[in-house]
Design an enzyme around this catalytic site. Sequence first.
Site, PDB file in Angstrom:
ATOM      1  N   TYR A  47      27.869  10.586  28.185  1.00  0.00           N
ATOM      2  CA  TYR A  47      28.935   9.663  27.608  1.00  0.00           C
ATOM      3  C   TYR A  47      29.200  10.263  26.190  1.00  0.00           C
ATOM      4  CZ  TYR A  47      32.440   6.739  25.274  1.00  0.00           C
ATOM      5  OH  TYR A  47      33.307   6.454  24.480  1.00  0.00           O
ATOM      6  N   GLN A 150      40.011   2.184  12.559  1.00  0.00           N
ATOM      7  CA  GLN A 150      40.853   3.159  13.378  1.00  0.00           C
ATOM      8  C   GLN A 150      41.622   2.574  14.531  1.00  0.00           C
ATOM      9  OE1 GLN A 150      39.759   4.206  16.969  1.00  0.00           O
ATOM     10  NE2 GLN A 150      41.528   5.284  17.140  1.00  0.00           N
ATOM     11  N   TYR A 152      44.323   3.196  17.928  1.00  0.00           N
ATOM     12  CA  TYR A 152      44.952   3.605  18.791  1.00  0.00           C
ATOM     13  C   TYR A 152      46.618   3.128  18.886  1.00  0.00           C
ATOM     14  CZ  TYR A 152      41.399   6.938  20.637  1.00  0.00           C
ATOM     15  OH  TYR A 152      40.418   7.960  20.675  1.00  0.00           O
ATOM     16  N   THR A 180      44.993   7.339  14.890  1.00  0.00           N
ATOM     17  CA  THR A 180      44.499   8.461  15.666  1.00  0.00           C
ATOM     18  C   THR A 180      45.667   9.151  16.323  1.00  0.00           C
ATOM     19  OG1 THR A 180      42.291   7.950  16.039  1.00  0.00           O
ATOM     20  CG2 THR A 180      43.174   9.573  17.411  1.00  0.00           C
ATOM     21  N   ARG A 189      36.457  14.170  31.062  1.00  0.00           N
ATOM     22  CA  ARG A 189      35.099  14.875  30.766  1.00  0.00           C
ATOM     23  C   ARG A 189      34.286  15.252  31.711  1.00  0.00           C
ATOM     24  NH1 ARG A 189      37.271  12.252  25.693  1.00  0.00           N
ATOM     25  NH2 ARG A 189      36.236  10.331  26.464  1.00  0.00           N
ATOM     26  N   LYS A 275      44.775  10.809  11.676  1.00  0.00           N
ATOM     27  CA  LYS A 275      43.408  11.342  12.086  1.00  0.00           C
ATOM     28  C   LYS A 275      43.911  12.328  13.430  1.00  0.00           C
ATOM     29  CE  LYS A 275      38.856  10.481  14.057  1.00  0.00           C
ATOM     30  NZ  LYS A 275      38.881  11.000  15.383  1.00  0.00           N
ATOM     31  N   HIS A 299      38.805  16.077  17.509  1.00  0.00           N
ATOM     32  CA  HIS A 299      38.151  15.114  18.322  1.00  0.00           C
ATOM     33  C   HIS A 299      36.824  15.210  18.975  1.00  0.00           C
ATOM     34  CE1 HIS A 299      39.887  10.986  19.717  1.00  0.00           C
ATOM     35  NE2 HIS A 299      38.761  11.082  20.463  1.00  0.00           N
ATOM     36  N   ARG A 302      36.475  16.734  22.364  1.00  0.00           N
ATOM     37  CA  ARG A 302      36.530  16.075  23.506  1.00  0.00           C
ATOM     38  C   ARG A 302      37.670  16.077  24.311  1.00  0.00           C
ATOM     39  NH1 ARG A 302      32.183  12.196  23.711  1.00  0.00           N
ATOM     40  NH2 ARG A 302      33.494  10.492  24.728  1.00  0.00           N
TER      41      ARG A 302
HETATM   42  C1  LIG Z   1      31.684   8.791  22.030  1.00  0.00           C
HETATM   43  C2  LIG Z   1      32.959   9.283  21.532  1.00  0.00           C
HETATM   44  C3  LIG Z   1      34.073   8.304  21.393  1.00  0.00           C
HETATM   45  C4  LIG Z   1      35.098   8.584  20.399  1.00  0.00           C
HETATM   46  N1  LIG Z   1      36.008   7.789  20.326  1.00  0.00           N
HETATM   47  C5  LIG Z   1      36.904   7.895  19.538  1.00  0.00           C
HETATM   48  C6  LIG Z   1      38.109   6.880  19.131  1.00  0.00           C
HETATM   49  O1  LIG Z   1      38.108   5.707  19.881  1.00  0.00           O
HETATM   50  N2  LIG Z   1      38.876   6.938  18.312  1.00  0.00           N
HETATM   51  C7  LIG Z   1      38.922   8.140  17.610  1.00  0.00           C
HETATM   52  O2  LIG Z   1      39.821   8.195  16.627  1.00  0.00           O
HETATM   53  N3  LIG Z   1      38.192   9.064  17.742  1.00  0.00           N
HETATM   54  C8  LIG Z   1      36.975   8.968  18.783  1.00  0.00           C
HETATM   55  N4  LIG Z   1      36.130  10.149  18.806  1.00  0.00           N
HETATM   56  C9  LIG Z   1      36.243  11.184  17.877  1.00  0.00           C
HETATM   57  C10 LIG Z   1      35.468  10.974  16.329  1.00  0.00           C
HETATM   58  O3  LIG Z   1      35.869  10.100  15.872  1.00  0.00           O
HETATM   59  C11 LIG Z   1      35.333  12.123  15.910  1.00  0.00           C
HETATM   60  O4  LIG Z   1      36.709  12.641  15.752  1.00  0.00           O
HETATM   61  C12 LIG Z   1      34.378  13.142  16.559  1.00  0.00           C
HETATM   62  O5  LIG Z   1      33.463  12.604  17.072  1.00  0.00           O
HETATM   63  C13 LIG Z   1      33.811  14.008  15.609  1.00  0.00           C
HETATM   64  O6  LIG Z   1      33.212  15.318  16.081  1.00  0.00           O
HETATM   65  P1  LIG Z   1      31.550  15.213  15.946  1.00  0.00           P
HETATM   66  O7  LIG Z   1      31.145  14.184  17.123  1.00  0.00           O
HETATM   67  O8  LIG Z   1      31.199  16.654  16.202  1.00  0.00           O
HETATM   68  O9  LIG Z   1      30.979  14.821  14.601  1.00  0.00           O
HETATM   69  C14 LIG Z   1      35.049   9.652  19.664  1.00  0.00           C
HETATM   70  C15 LIG Z   1      33.955  10.591  19.552  1.00  0.00           C
HETATM   71  C16 LIG Z   1      32.821  10.408  20.253  1.00  0.00           C
HETATM   72  C17 LIG Z   1      31.677  11.366  20.234  1.00  0.00           C
END
Ligand SMILES: Cc1cc2nc3c(=O)[nH]c(=O)nc-3n(C[C@H](O)[C@H](O)[C@H](O)COP(=O)(O)O)c2cc1C
Length: 411
Positions: A47, A150, A152, A180, A189, A275, A299, A302
């Site tokens: 995850y 943050q 949504y 965001t 995913r 963001k 993101h 993802r």
């Molecule tokens: C498990 C996971 C959950 C995430 N959930 C959110 C979220 O709820 N809101 C959001 O703005 N970004 C979310 N992100 C994105 C992160 O804020 C960030 O943009 C991203 O992880 C940065 O890249 P990196 O993982 O390569 O450092 C999530 C990332 C991961 C890995």
Amino acid sequence: MHDVTATQSFLPSGRSPQFAALHKRFPTSAYLRARAPRNVPFFAFEYGDTGAGADAGIVDNWAAFDAIKVVPRYGVMPSLPPTTVKLFGRQYTAPIGIAPMGGPSLVWPGADLLMAKAAQEAGIPYTLGVAGGATIEEVAKVAPDVFWFQLYRFARNHHKIGFDLIRRAQEAGVKVLALTLDVPVRTTRSRESYAGLGSEFRPSARMIYEMMVRPKWLMALVRNGYPRFATLRSYAGDVGTNETINFARREMGGAFSWEEVARYRERWKGPMLVKGILHPADAEKALALGIDGIWVSNHGGRQIEALAASIDVLPAIVSTVGKRATIVLDSGIRSGQDVMRALALGADAAFAGKSFLWSVAALGDVGPSHLIDLYIDELRSSLGQIGARSPAEARDAVVRHPGAWRFDRND
Ligand SMILES: Cc1cc2nc3c(=O)[nH]c(=O)nc-3n(C[C@H](O)[C@H](O)[C@H](O)COP(=O)(O)O)c2cc1C
């Protein structure tokens, strides 16, 4: 003459007493990632670590950083430089932050608060995700000085929940709000899906087995309870985990429109970022609405694999924004050296997501502090190596950036 500074730069210079010992076992974030799957159930690691599709977005993010090379200047600095920065008028220990995440508590029960506490101790920004595993009020208690939040989109009933969330954030003393924009649709995913995670948390026999053979993770689960959307529970009522998940899925969705961004801007009294920005024209749009910061991000790879690496669009956004806003970047940060690369290309700070999950999965309670120490140590060495006497001076470096995007006026 004996060169004292050269010797210093080889010694781990992190703050925590255990840093030197941990550094021997986990000298880079890659070691944390390699250890993580041994401590947490398969579904939990998958995850936190997965990207969209076949992970090409993550691979691209990493490759984009690796391709950036810097020409150093020597003979300019007698010692390792300081890393402190001011962001939105507040002083932080380093231009490094923890990105918002929903579901850290699935990777490691209690992870949100562990990361928040580590950030407070270190003096770096911590961003709580609205879908995270701790409430706004809980984080305010443990990370009062470094608390970013943050959000949504919760648009039902004229943004009743969304507006109430920012009221709570304001009352709790959140320093910076980030909206965001880069999740206009939900994508799937594949690794997450293959590991058994669906729209509800219903552990299969295999998942239960995975939990049973990870005793440290199980203990954390016993201490902290099942993963949940903590901040949203007060709106969902006194219901179980899956009802809360369903509630969150119903209420939360779509990306903010610019018109909505403007309404939130009006209500939120403090500094505010958008963001997920990848296009300079979107950055311009945000500035026109009075937004204080642009968070350049894909993101973490993802959403879909085809998005541009955020580091590759950074220079174009920096040249559009100039000094009119603070620029934060994430997606692909795996070292203090990457942070230096982002600073050299004009970011004011770089944030990391996944690597903080690896840290907590690998090392439990002490993981986030170790990673912060590591990143600060690596950043300091990288700045020192290129001849930058502060994070801001990294911008003066000569950089080769083969992946940089150029935006024509009609793009
Ligand atoms: C498990 C996971 C959950 C995430 N959930 C959110 C979220 O709820 N809101 C959001 O703005 N970004 C979310 N992100 C994105 C992160 O804020 C960030 O943009 C991203 O992880 C940065 O890249 P990196 O993982 O390569 O450092 C999530 C990332 C991961 C890995």
